[in-house]
Design an enzyme around this catalytic site. Structure first.
Site, short mmCIF file in Angstrom:
data_model
loop_
_atom_site.label_atom_id
_atom_site.label_comp_id
_atom_site.label_asym_id
_atom_site.label_seq_id
_atom_site.Cartn_x
_atom_site.Cartn_y
_atom_site.Cartn_z
CB SER A 8 -0.94 0.01 1.20
OG SER A 8 -0.20 0.29 2.38
CB ALA A 12 -0.74 -1.31 12.13
N PRO A 13 0.58 -1.93 9.14
CG PRO A 13 1.75 -3.40 7.72
CD PRO A 13 0.41 -2.76 7.94
N GLY A 14 2.41 0.07 8.52
CA GLY A 14 3.24 1.24 8.28
C GLY A 14 3.58 1.56 6.84
CG ASP A 30 -3.55 0.47 13.33
OD1 ASP A 30 -4.04 -0.44 14.02
OD2 ASP A 30 -3.76 0.58 12.11
CG ASP A 78 -11.37 4.22 17.17
OD1 ASP A 78 -11.08 4.54 15.99
OD2 ASP A 78 -12.53 3.92 17.51
CG ASP A 117 -5.00 2.75 2.71
OD1 ASP A 117 -6.10 2.86 2.14
OD2 ASP A 117 -4.17 1.89 2.41
CE LYS A 166 -9.96 1.06 1.82
NZ LYS A 166 -8.64 1.01 1.19
#
Length: 369
Positions: free
Chosen positions: A194, A227-229, A246, A266, A283, A312
């Site tokens: 991503s 996460a994960p970054g 996260d 959150d 994202d 989305k």
């Protein structure tokens, strides 16, 4: 050449032809032009048929950067059959020459293909064909002897090895990238694929001449749902100090840079202690209306200056949904904001079932003395 051969070609991601067609129909109707679209599933382009004068008007007035699903846009002058032809260049010239008054002397040539597996196999041929075609176009006074950035571009789009579409576009309303595709290498040390989405977004939404000022080392950023970054990686790479929000774990290598503070909270509830964030990115796999509202709140409450986020897409009626999401954001900023703003949205090359949106407050125009 009859009007049925002229119109606009819009390149898009394969599978999104219907969305691209719905968008061009909507936008051209707003310009007072009424043509019709022709699409085929997975061909990665849309043909919008109209008279040449109307197509030229669209190419000048409809801003490519305001189209969500179109990567590149050109006026088409017709199709050229190239099967069994020895001198392909002369066929292209024969299609362009009668319409030269529309584009004058072109400053550049692009020989490309739609983004499909079949067409992509022609990319090597396209590169080879560009050389003799360029020479022939110059000889026929259709193309300048050296590239001229402000002149129109000529396009030859090979839809397959036997069939090309020819046309032109205006340099001031065109993408710098062939086919509108920003080609990026996946960094070896990035925690997820991503990462390429944010890298592309920075290049598409922040003009090159403004990047130095707007994307600087030392800036403060927040990544919601980090996460994960993957997205944090791009901020760190550009020298920013990042609050990564996260509940999930962050990649260790990112934490070791000393540029990342991991906040296990959150993303919808978190707010920074100070209103000094240059970039907010997000994202999260969440309902698009909810994400849009969150991003708008951050901007309105003065927490950040610019935001890049993904929304989305639903399975159906994607253009209608996108239009609704963007109008809601715009309405909020117009009603509750006190400054001019900019909103851009694009179905990026590295996006799949989502679009990427960029929001920012614009600097206030200087008052006349």
């Amino acid at each position: 050449m009859s009007g049925s051969h002229t119109g606009i070609i819009l390149l898009c991601r394969a599978g999104f032809e219907g969305d691209c067609a719905a968008e061009i129909q909507d936008k051209t109707a707003q310009l007072g032009v009424f043509g019709y679209c022709q699409t085929q599933p997975d061909q990665a382009y849309v043909t919008y048929h109209c008279q040449l004068e109307e197509a030229d008007h669209i190419a000048r007035k409809l801003e490519l950067k305001e189209l969500v699903f179109a990567r590149e846009m050109l006026v088409t002058l017709g199709a050229v059959k190239l099967a069994g032809v020895d001198d392909r260049a002369s066929e292209v010239i024969a299609a362009l020459k009668p319409h030269q008054e529309s584009f004058g002397l072109a400053g550049e040539l692009r020989v490309t293909t739609p983004d499909t597996n079949e067409a992509n196999q022609l990319s090597k041929f396209c590169r080879k064909f560009s050389v003799p075609l360029r020479q022939a176009l110059r000889k026929n006074e259709l193309l300048s002897h050296k590239p001229l950035a402000k002149r129109p571009l000529l396009h030859v789009l090979f839809v397959n090895s036997a069939h090309a579409l020819v046309g032109y576009s205006y340099s001031y309303n065109q993408t710098a990238y062939h086919g509108g595709i920003v080609r990026l290498r996946m960094p070896k040390d990035a925690p997820s694929r991503s990462t390429l989405k944010l890298d592309e977004a920075f290049q598409v939404f922040v003009p090159e001449h403004e990047q130095e000022k707007r994307i600087q080392a030392g800036m403060k950023a927040v990544d919601l749902g980090a996460a994960p970054g993957g997205w944090t990686y791009q901020l760190v790479r550009r020298g920013m100090m990042v609050q990564a929000v996260d509940n999930g774990p962050m990649a260790e290598a990112l934490m070791e840079t000393g540029q990342v503070k991991h906040i296990q909270e959150d993303g919808f509830k978190f707010r920074p202690k100070r209103r000094n964030i240059n970039w907010l990115v997000c994202d999260m796999v969440e309902k698009p209306a909810r994400v849009g509202e969150l991003m708008t709140d951050w901007l309105l409450e003065g927490y950040c200056q610019e935001a890049i986020f993904n929304l989305k897409l639903p399975m159906r009626q994607r253009y209608a949904a996108v239009k609704e999401y963007l109008e809601q954001i715009q309405e909020q900023l117009q009603t509750l904001g006190t400054k001019p703003f900019e909103i851009q949205a694009k179905h990026l090359y590295h996006d799949r079932e989502e679009i990427t949106v960029h929001l920012r407050w614009l600097p206030r125009p200087a008052k006349a003395a």
